[in-house]
Write an enzyme that holds these catalytic residues in place. Sequence first.
Site, PDB file in Angstrom:
ATOM      1  N   GLN A  15       0.870  -1.170   0.267  1.00  0.00           N
ATOM      2  CA  GLN A  15      -0.003  -0.125  -0.063  1.00  0.00           C
ATOM      3  C   GLN A  15       0.926   1.215  -0.101  1.00  0.00           C
ATOM      4  O   GLN A  15       0.769   2.093  -0.614  1.00  0.00           O
ATOM      5  CB  GLN A  15      -0.741   0.083   1.281  1.00  0.00           C
ATOM      6  N   GLY A  17       4.083   1.483  -0.368  1.00  0.00           N
ATOM      7  CA  GLY A  17       4.954   1.582  -1.842  1.00  0.00           C
ATOM      8  C   GLY A  17       4.192   2.286  -2.991  1.00  0.00           C
ATOM      9  O   GLY A  17       4.639   3.224  -3.775  1.00  0.00           O
ATOM     10  N   ASN A 107       7.912  -8.903  12.785  1.00  0.00           N
ATOM     11  CA  ASN A 107       8.675  -8.190  11.708  1.00  0.00           C
ATOM     12  C   ASN A 107      10.161  -8.026  12.100  1.00  0.00           C
ATOM     13  O   ASN A 107      11.114  -7.795  11.210  1.00  0.00           O
ATOM     14  CB  ASN A 107       8.141  -6.809  11.658  1.00  0.00           C
ATOM     15  N   VAL A 131      10.074   2.594   8.197  1.00  0.00           N
ATOM     16  CA  VAL A 131       8.746   2.979   8.114  1.00  0.00           C
ATOM     17  C   VAL A 131       7.845   1.810   8.732  1.00  0.00           C
ATOM     18  O   VAL A 131       7.032   1.792   9.618  1.00  0.00           O
ATOM     19  CB  VAL A 131       8.071   3.245   6.864  1.00  0.00           C
ATOM     20  N   ASP A 161       3.291  11.361  12.754  1.00  0.00           N
ATOM     21  CA  ASP A 161       2.539  11.974  14.110  1.00  0.00           C
ATOM     22  C   ASP A 161       2.935  13.337  13.948  1.00  0.00           C
ATOM     23  O   ASP A 161       2.025  14.015  14.591  1.00  0.00           O
ATOM     24  CB  ASP A 161       3.512  10.897  14.900  1.00  0.00           C
ATOM     25  N   ARG A 164       0.375  14.915  11.672  1.00  0.00           N
ATOM     26  CA  ARG A 164      -0.974  14.730  12.317  1.00  0.00           C
ATOM     27  C   ARG A 164      -1.042  15.870  13.224  1.00  0.00           C
ATOM     28  O   ARG A 164      -2.081  16.494  13.355  1.00  0.00           O
ATOM     29  CB  ARG A 164      -1.048  13.500  13.072  1.00  0.00           C
ATOM     30  N   HIS A 189       7.032   5.923  18.114  1.00  0.00           N
ATOM     31  CA  HIS A 189       5.629   5.878  17.242  1.00  0.00           C
ATOM     32  C   HIS A 189       4.837   4.726  17.619  1.00  0.00           C
ATOM     33  O   HIS A 189       4.669   3.596  17.404  1.00  0.00           O
ATOM     34  CB  HIS A 189       6.204   5.642  15.670  1.00  0.00           C
TER      35      HIS A 189
HETATM   36  N1  NAI Z   1       5.987   4.504  10.928  1.00  0.00           N
HETATM   37  C1  NAI Z   1       4.693   4.874  10.517  1.00  0.00           C
HETATM   38  O1  NAI Z   1       4.305   6.177  10.743  1.00  0.00           O
HETATM   39  C2  NAI Z   1       3.798   4.041   9.783  1.00  0.00           C
HETATM   40  C3  NAI Z   1       4.231   2.632   9.425  1.00  0.00           C
HETATM   41  N2  NAI Z   1       3.363   2.029   8.788  1.00  0.00           N
HETATM   42  C4  NAI Z   1       4.042   0.449   8.528  1.00  0.00           C
HETATM   43  O2  NAI Z   1       4.447   0.186   7.319  1.00  0.00           O
HETATM   44  C5  NAI Z   1       4.419  -0.956   7.042  1.00  0.00           C
HETATM   45  C6  NAI Z   1       4.122  -1.445   5.673  1.00  0.00           C
HETATM   46  O3  NAI Z   1       2.553  -0.909   5.423  1.00  0.00           O
HETATM   47  P1  NAI Z   1       1.684  -1.252   4.234  1.00  0.00           P
HETATM   48  O4  NAI Z   1       2.333  -0.942   2.965  1.00  0.00           O
HETATM   49  O5  NAI Z   1       0.432  -0.650   4.492  1.00  0.00           O
HETATM   50  O6  NAI Z   1       1.715  -2.851   4.163  1.00  0.00           O
HETATM   51  P2  NAI Z   1       1.219  -3.775   3.029  1.00  0.00           P
HETATM   52  O7  NAI Z   1       0.974  -5.016   3.613  1.00  0.00           O
HETATM   53  O8  NAI Z   1       0.324  -3.191   1.954  1.00  0.00           O
HETATM   54  O9  NAI Z   1       2.757  -3.718   2.296  1.00  0.00           O
HETATM   55  C7  NAI Z   1       3.826  -4.263   2.783  1.00  0.00           C
HETATM   56  C8  NAI Z   1       4.632  -4.869   1.559  1.00  0.00           C
HETATM   57  O10 NAI Z   1       5.927  -5.441   2.124  1.00  0.00           O
HETATM   58  C9  NAI Z   1       6.070  -6.665   1.430  1.00  0.00           C
HETATM   59  N3  NAI Z   1       7.011  -7.261   2.442  1.00  0.00           N
HETATM   60  C10 NAI Z   1       6.839  -7.804   3.616  1.00  0.00           C
HETATM   61  N4  NAI Z   1       7.990  -8.358   4.089  1.00  0.00           N
HETATM   62  C11 NAI Z   1       8.898  -7.978   3.273  1.00  0.00           C
HETATM   63  C12 NAI Z   1      10.187  -8.248   3.238  1.00  0.00           C
HETATM   64  N5  NAI Z   1      11.061  -8.958   4.008  1.00  0.00           N
HETATM   65  N6  NAI Z   1      11.167  -7.767   2.158  1.00  0.00           N
HETATM   66  C13 NAI Z   1      10.470  -7.033   1.343  1.00  0.00           C
HETATM   67  N7  NAI Z   1       9.048  -6.804   1.137  1.00  0.00           N
HETATM   68  C14 NAI Z   1       8.398  -7.358   2.126  1.00  0.00           C
HETATM   69  C15 NAI Z   1       4.806  -7.380   1.233  1.00  0.00           C
HETATM   70  O11 NAI Z   1       4.951  -8.306   0.369  1.00  0.00           O
HETATM   71  C16 NAI Z   1       3.757  -6.135   1.006  1.00  0.00           C
HETATM   72  O12 NAI Z   1       3.874  -5.969  -0.178  1.00  0.00           O
HETATM   73  C17 NAI Z   1       3.576  -1.477   8.102  1.00  0.00           C
HETATM   74  O13 NAI Z   1       4.480  -2.383   9.166  1.00  0.00           O
HETATM   75  C18 NAI Z   1       2.788  -0.720   8.573  1.00  0.00           C
HETATM   76  O14 NAI Z   1       2.456  -1.059  10.028  1.00  0.00           O
HETATM   77  C19 NAI Z   1       2.386   2.341   8.208  1.00  0.00           C
HETATM   78  C20 NAI Z   1       1.674   3.724   8.188  1.00  0.00           C
HETATM   79  C21 NAI Z   1       2.513   4.611   9.039  1.00  0.00           C
HETATM   80  O1  OAA Z   2      -1.372   2.760  13.018  1.00  0.00           O
HETATM   81  C1  OAA Z   2      -0.921   1.635  12.324  1.00  0.00           C
HETATM   82  O2  OAA Z   2      -0.881   0.332  12.473  1.00  0.00           O
HETATM   83  C2  OAA Z   2       0.033   2.353  10.961  1.00  0.00           C
HETATM   84  C3  OAA Z   2       0.713   3.490  11.440  1.00  0.00           C
HETATM   85  O3  OAA Z   2       1.859   3.440  12.041  1.00  0.00           O
HETATM   86  C4  OAA Z   2      -0.131   4.609  11.370  1.00  0.00           C
HETATM   87  O4  OAA Z   2      -0.904   5.195  10.885  1.00  0.00           O
HETATM   88  O5  OAA Z   2       0.672   5.591  12.241  1.00  0.00           O
END
Ligand code: NAI
Ligand code: OAA
Length: 327
Positions: A15, A17, A107, A131, A161, A164, A189
């Site tokens: 997502q 990406g 993770n 991230v 954050d 926001r 976070h």
């Molecule tokens: N720090 C922040 O503020 C935020 C962090 N996140 C985190 O970001 C991460 C990704 O979120 P989304 O893109 O929504 O998830 P998603 O599930 O849509 O995409 C994650 C992608 O990573 C791939 N993936 C998983 N393990 C992998 C690896 N070892 N090597 C390469 N690719 C791998 C998956 O195949 C998937 O395509 C989650 O852990 C989410 O909680 C999300 C929002 C905010």
């Molecule tokens: O809340 C979650 O799991 C995804 C994230 O890190 C955010 O939106 O801040």
Amino acid sequence: MKTPVRVAVTGAAGQIGYSLLFRIASGEMLGKDQPVILQMLELPLEKAQAALRGVMMELEDCAFPLLAGMVGTDDPEVAFKDADVALLVGAMPRGPGMERKDLLLKNAEIFTVQGRALNKVASRGVKVLVVGNPANTNAYIAMKSAPDLPAKNFTAMLRLDHNRALSQLAGKAGVAVGEVEKLVVWGNHSPTMYPDYRFATASGASIKDTINDADWNANVFIPTVAKRGAAIIEARGLSSAASAANAAICHVRDWLLGTNGKWVTMGIPSDGSYGIPEGVIFGFPVTAQNGEYSLVRDLPIDAFSQKAIDKTLGELEEERAGVAHLL
Ligand SMILES: NC(=O)C1=CN([C@@H]2O[C@H](COP(=O)(O)OP(=O)(O)OC[C@H]3O[C@@H](n4cnc5c(N)ncnc54)[C@H](O)[C@@H]3O)[C@@H](O)[C@H]2O)C=CC1
Ligand SMILES: O=C([O-])CC(=O)C(=O)O
């Protein structure tokens, strides 16, 4: 024409990406005159690799003048080869009813493997933004797994954050979001983060004085920002993606291109300041110039803030203890 910058993005077909790559390729992260080579990593699963091929076809179809090359791979050592910037997004997201730290053991291994690969093949000055959640502890794991790279170059994303908090504050104070300065989100976070508006100004005037409502700060502002991720999951059934990608762009752009003296929040390894033990990846106020960030030092910490900072630090220490066996 400038030399292209190599940007590695993990979880490239996920997502975040999908919201991120096109903006990087259009020059929003590194500048409208800076060519980039995208080095994209996905899991070695047919479905993930097929999705990545689709994303790469779409990138091609945009005919971005700044996109000087693309690599799609399931091998971290290919994705990180000579990378100047690495955005570690790929990880499992949480669903409804979970906390980010519930993802820790699921993770964590990703970040030992990727830290080691960065250590082996990335540019020696690679700038890393984690991230994937729980972002601070994953950044800590990656940093500890990459002993030959500068520890200061491992950062975690607290910019979502921060952004926001900016919007909530601007709305409450009735000012334009672009006017708000000197805001910080301390710590992890996670719901223990501490959005701190004590120093914030709009056009030079204190926002705290304008709002003048300690109850709103403690019972509305702080919990709204801290629980915003969960509110998005509740509403969308999926975690924040476009706003997370935007925050990643802001974080790296400001780090590399500078903040012109403005404060932003970055999760960075502590140097011991503010009583945060050295090495803990903690949200701090920073400014950036010439590709380096600097901590905003010597801010007064009152009793309310100290309590909040102690709480979020306590949680980070617990997370760190929980992954010690992996390092
Ligand atoms: N720090 C922040 O503020 C935020 C962090 N996140 C985190 O970001 C991460 C990704 O979120 P989304 O893109 O929504 O998830 P998603 O599930 O849509 O995409 C994650 C992608 O990573 C791939 N993936 C998983 N393990 C992998 C690896 N070892 N090597 C390469 N690719 C791998 C998956 O195949 C998937 O395509 C989650 O852990 C989410 O909680 C999300 C929002 C905010
Ligand atoms: O809340 C979650 O799991 C995804 C994230 O890190 C955010 O939106 O801040």
